[in-house]
Design a protein around this motif. Sequence first.
Motif, PDB file in Angstrom:
ATOM      1  N   GLU A 102       0.822  -1.220   0.000  1.00 55.33           N
ATOM      2  CA  GLU A 102       0.000   0.000   0.000  1.00 55.33           C
ATOM      3  C   GLU A 102       0.856   1.269   0.000  1.00 55.33           C
ATOM      4  O   GLU A 102       0.398   2.335  -0.414  1.00 55.33           O
ATOM      5  CB  GLU A 102      -0.999   0.022   1.175  1.00 55.33           C
ATOM      6  CG  GLU A 102      -0.407  -0.057   2.568  1.00 55.33           C
ATOM      7  CD  GLU A 102      -0.330  -1.490   3.097  1.00 55.33           C
ATOM      8  OE1 GLU A 102      -0.162  -2.416   2.280  1.00 55.33           O
ATOM      9  OE2 GLU A 102      -0.427  -1.672   4.331  1.00 55.33           O
ATOM     10  N   TYR A 249      -5.988   3.347   8.370  1.00 50.15           N
ATOM     11  CA  TYR A 249      -7.223   3.209   7.578  1.00 50.15           C
ATOM     12  C   TYR A 249      -8.331   4.173   7.988  1.00 50.15           C
ATOM     13  O   TYR A 249      -9.196   4.527   7.192  1.00 50.15           O
ATOM     14  CB  TYR A 249      -7.727   1.750   7.661  1.00 50.15           C
ATOM     15  CG  TYR A 249      -8.286   1.392   9.019  1.00 50.15           C
ATOM     16  CD1 TYR A 249      -9.652   1.446   9.263  1.00 50.15           C
ATOM     17  CD2 TYR A 249      -7.445   1.033  10.066  1.00 50.15           C
ATOM     18  CE1 TYR A 249     -10.174   1.149  10.511  1.00 50.15           C
ATOM     19  CE2 TYR A 249      -7.946   0.740  11.324  1.00 50.15           C
ATOM     20  CZ  TYR A 249      -9.310   0.801  11.536  1.00 50.15           C
ATOM     21  OH  TYR A 249      -9.811   0.525  12.782  1.00 50.15           O
ATOM     22  N   ARG A 271      -6.923   6.666  -2.248  1.00 47.31           N
ATOM     23  CA  ARG A 271      -7.191   5.288  -1.821  1.00 47.31           C
ATOM     24  C   ARG A 271      -6.143   4.312  -2.351  1.00 47.31           C
ATOM     25  O   ARG A 271      -5.699   4.436  -3.489  1.00 47.31           O
ATOM     26  CB  ARG A 271      -8.571   4.844  -2.326  1.00 47.31           C
ATOM     27  CG  ARG A 271      -9.693   5.572  -1.650  1.00 47.31           C
ATOM     28  CD  ARG A 271     -11.053   5.138  -2.176  1.00 47.31           C
ATOM     29  NE  ARG A 271     -12.055   6.092  -1.738  1.00 47.31           N
ATOM     30  CZ  ARG A 271     -12.680   6.037  -0.561  1.00 47.31           C
ATOM     31  NH1 ARG A 271     -12.428   5.050   0.262  1.00 47.31           N
ATOM     32  NH2 ARG A 271     -13.551   6.961  -0.207  1.00 47.31           N
ATOM     33  N   ASP A 272      -5.812   3.322  -1.514  1.00 48.87           N
ATOM     34  CA  ASP A 272      -4.891   2.265  -1.955  1.00 48.87           C
ATOM     35  C   ASP A 272      -5.668   1.204  -2.743  1.00 48.87           C
ATOM     36  O   ASP A 272      -6.876   1.346  -2.979  1.00 48.87           O
ATOM     37  CB  ASP A 272      -4.118   1.674  -0.758  1.00 48.87           C
ATOM     38  CG  ASP A 272      -5.026   0.992   0.257  1.00 48.87           C
ATOM     39  OD1 ASP A 272      -6.177   0.651  -0.096  1.00 48.87           O
ATOM     40  OD2 ASP A 272      -4.575   0.789   1.402  1.00 48.87           O
ATOM     41  N   GLY A 275      -8.886   0.011  -1.585  1.00 47.28           N
ATOM     42  CA  GLY A 275      -9.985   0.976  -1.507  1.00 47.28           C
ATOM     43  C   GLY A 275      -9.966   1.802  -0.229  1.00 47.28           C
ATOM     44  O   GLY A 275     -10.920   2.518   0.066  1.00 47.28           O
ATOM     45  N   ILE A 276      -8.869   1.717   0.525  1.00 48.33           N
ATOM     46  CA  ILE A 276      -8.783   2.441   1.807  1.00 48.33           C
ATOM     47  C   ILE A 276      -8.059   3.775   1.597  1.00 48.33           C
ATOM     48  O   ILE A 276      -7.021   3.808   0.921  1.00 48.33           O
ATOM     49  CB  ILE A 276      -7.997   1.586   2.829  1.00 48.33           C
ATOM     50  CG1 ILE A 276      -8.790   0.310   3.126  1.00 48.33           C
ATOM     51  CG2 ILE A 276      -7.700   2.370   4.102  1.00 48.33           C
ATOM     52  CD1 ILE A 276      -7.998  -0.747   3.856  1.00 48.33           C
ATOM     53  N   GLU A 277      -8.599   4.851   2.168  1.00 46.03           N
ATOM     54  CA  GLU A 277      -7.908   6.145   2.108  1.00 46.03           C
ATOM     55  C   GLU A 277      -6.610   5.994   2.901  1.00 46.03           C
ATOM     56  O   GLU A 277      -6.640   5.845   4.119  1.00 46.03           O
ATOM     57  CB  GLU A 277      -8.782   7.251   2.692  1.00 46.03           C
ATOM     58  CG  GLU A 277      -9.931   7.617   1.774  1.00 46.03           C
ATOM     59  CD  GLU A 277     -10.716   8.816   2.276  1.00 46.03           C
ATOM     60  OE1 GLU A 277     -11.036   9.707   1.465  1.00 46.03           O
ATOM     61  OE2 GLU A 277     -11.016   8.866   3.490  1.00 46.03           O
ATOM     62  N   ARG A 278      -5.483   6.010   2.210  1.00 45.92           N
ATOM     63  CA  ARG A 278      -4.216   5.581   2.815  1.00 45.92           C
ATOM     64  C   ARG A 278      -3.160   6.683   2.822  1.00 45.92           C
ATOM     65  O   ARG A 278      -2.219   6.670   3.626  1.00 45.92           O
ATOM     66  CB  ARG A 278      -3.715   4.357   2.000  1.00 45.92           C
ATOM     67  CG  ARG A 278      -2.451   3.741   2.424  1.00 45.92           C
ATOM     68  CD  ARG A 278      -2.438   3.262   3.830  1.00 45.92           C
ATOM     69  NE  ARG A 278      -3.293   2.115   4.056  1.00 45.92           N
ATOM     70  CZ  ARG A 278      -3.526   1.607   5.287  1.00 45.92           C
ATOM     71  NH1 ARG A 278      -2.950   2.114   6.350  1.00 45.92           N
ATOM     72  NH2 ARG A 278      -4.339   0.573   5.428  1.00 45.92           N
TER      73      ARG A 278
END
Length: 285
Positions: A102, A249, A271-272, A275-278
Amino acid sequence: MSSTSIQAILQHHAKQLEAALNLDSSSARIEVQCLLQAVLQVNRAYLLTYPEQSLAADQQARYMALLERRLSGEPIAYLLGEREFYGLTFKVSPATLIPRPETELLVELALQHIPQQGACRVLDLGTGSGAIALSIAHARPNIEVVAVDASRTALEVAQFNMQWLGLGNVRLLHSNWFSALRGESFDIIVSNPPYIAADDAHLARGDVRFEPCTALASGTDGLEDIRLITASAKNHLNDGGWLLLEHGYDQASPVRALLQQTGFTGEFSARDLAGIERVSGGRKG
Ligand code: GLN
């Protein structure tokens, strides 16, 4: 088929690893293949071509020692001493975090802000193995990258990787965040700082148990180091320069708020692949 044949080892030990570490069967098989490749000094194709070959006694002993360590939870990256990141191979040791897929998002976002041609100064805070800084320097050989870490042993790993990758455009410095960077300014500052809350149960599971706590945990809410970085970053950015930070996350919104409070504009989160805002970032001016 002998019980020490490549095929027998793959069959039995992948199952053992799967059960002991709760891995899926394909990851367990790949891990056994990686250990065999390291001990036999062969590639994966060799293992598939000669499944009947038996390990010699000394190879068997070295392999079993690695397998035992893996069964007790040691990260495969530390046992192999390396990990691939952004298409490059990095040496890793227990002095450094293991580069994660990520984090490639942070490299990609930084590269989007770095012109293909022309001067640009990039700073990586808490470089560890150097994965982020060296990937950027490799992709843009004409820019200057400065990478700092508060751990001298981590810097030795980064130094090894810099030489191994043959990069001449990176300066490594011993520095606690900005402490050794008085008077220096950059166009882009990137960091994958520690961001896990000190009492988070995640720290007691899987690979992270073996990784340096200073690279993972950051105060009661996980944001202590991100607060320190956002508070000082503007003093080290040129006008129009970007600060890009990896975070947990559930930290995108508090990190954007911190960027706004410290005077950044254009805050965003990306997002990674999960789908997570990373990664979140902001611009000076
Ligand atoms: N992404 C890592 C994890 O959750 C943490 C890395 C960090 O704190 N910078 O395991």
